[in-house]
Design a protein around this motif. Sequence first.
Motif, PDB file in Angstrom:
ATOM      1  N   SER A 103       3.697  65.830  19.068  1.00 46.60           N
ATOM      2  CA  SER A 103       2.745  66.918  18.971  1.00 46.60           C
ATOM      3  C   SER A 103       2.176  66.925  17.577  1.00 46.60           C
ATOM      4  N   CYS A 133      -3.608  63.524  23.358  1.00 47.64           N
ATOM      5  CA  CYS A 133      -2.206  63.769  23.057  1.00 47.64           C
ATOM      6  C   CYS A 133      -1.500  62.444  22.747  1.00 47.64           C
ATOM      7  N   VAL A 193      -3.715  72.935  23.996  1.00 51.56           N
ATOM      8  CA  VAL A 193      -2.694  73.981  24.055  1.00 51.56           C
ATOM      9  C   VAL A 193      -2.082  74.136  22.665  1.00 51.56           C
ATOM     10  N   CYS A 195       1.318  75.925  20.741  1.00 44.67           N
ATOM     11  CA  CYS A 195       2.615  76.597  20.869  1.00 44.67           C
ATOM     12  C   CYS A 195       2.852  77.390  19.586  1.00 44.67           C
ATOM     13  N   LEU A 247      -1.588  69.910  27.969  1.00 45.66           N
ATOM     14  CA  LEU A 247      -0.992  70.775  28.980  1.00 45.66           C
ATOM     15  C   LEU A 247       0.334  70.213  29.507  1.00 45.66           C
ATOM     16  N   CYS A 275       2.535  68.365  27.898  1.00 35.67           N
ATOM     17  CA  CYS A 275       3.584  68.597  26.896  1.00 35.67           C
ATOM     18  C   CYS A 275       4.014  70.059  26.862  1.00 35.67           C
ATOM     19  N   SER A 276       3.065  70.951  27.138  1.00 36.18           N
ATOM     20  CA  SER A 276       3.376  72.385  27.061  1.00 36.18           C
ATOM     21  C   SER A 276       4.410  72.806  28.104  1.00 36.18           C
ATOM     22  N   HIS A 284       7.748  73.250  26.776  1.00 38.37           N
ATOM     23  CA  HIS A 284       7.891  74.374  25.847  1.00 38.37           C
ATOM     24  C   HIS A 284       8.102  75.664  26.631  1.00 38.37           C
ATOM     25  N   ILE A 288       2.898  80.154  24.221  1.00 38.94           N
ATOM     26  CA  ILE A 288       1.845  79.145  24.162  1.00 38.94           C
ATOM     27  C   ILE A 288       0.522  79.747  24.612  1.00 38.94           C
TER      28      ILE A 288
END
Length: 155
Positions: A17, A39, A49, A51, A60, A62-63, A66, A71
């Motif tokens: 990230s 990304c 996105v 965080c 999205l 990767c989010s 989390h 986020i």
Amino acid sequence: LTLIIIRTNMADTNTNSYSFTSFESTSDILNTIVDDGCCPSHLDESINVFCYTDKSFMCLKCSIQHKGHHITAFDSLDDARDIIKEVNSTLFCSKHKEKTCQFYCEVESRPVCETCCIVSCKNHDISEINDLYQECKQELDALHSQVSTVNDSTR
């Protein structure tokens, strides 16, 4: 002042990230997003996105890793710019990453959130940050006035 983004490998989530790490200009952060555009973990995904918990930009996909974090999605560089400004104008607690600091612990010499006030600093001298700011501003104004007086008298 704003924070610069660098590519990091997040060991606990096994994703890359763009995270805030040190102070730099907003344009440098936005240029990083625009230049890379995608990304680092999912090259077919756009960075869209943010965080707040980890202070990082991501896609999205990767989010999803989390989960439980605060986020938000964004649609444009203007939205990203607004997020950067918001994060940089907010003082977050070093122990409770999502909580904002509105108090200052005199004993620990650090800004603290409400949870810290109740748990770890409950018997400490606590001041509101806004009150401390006003006190410091008044002291600086007084010093500035004294310096101006001295400068005027030496001319």
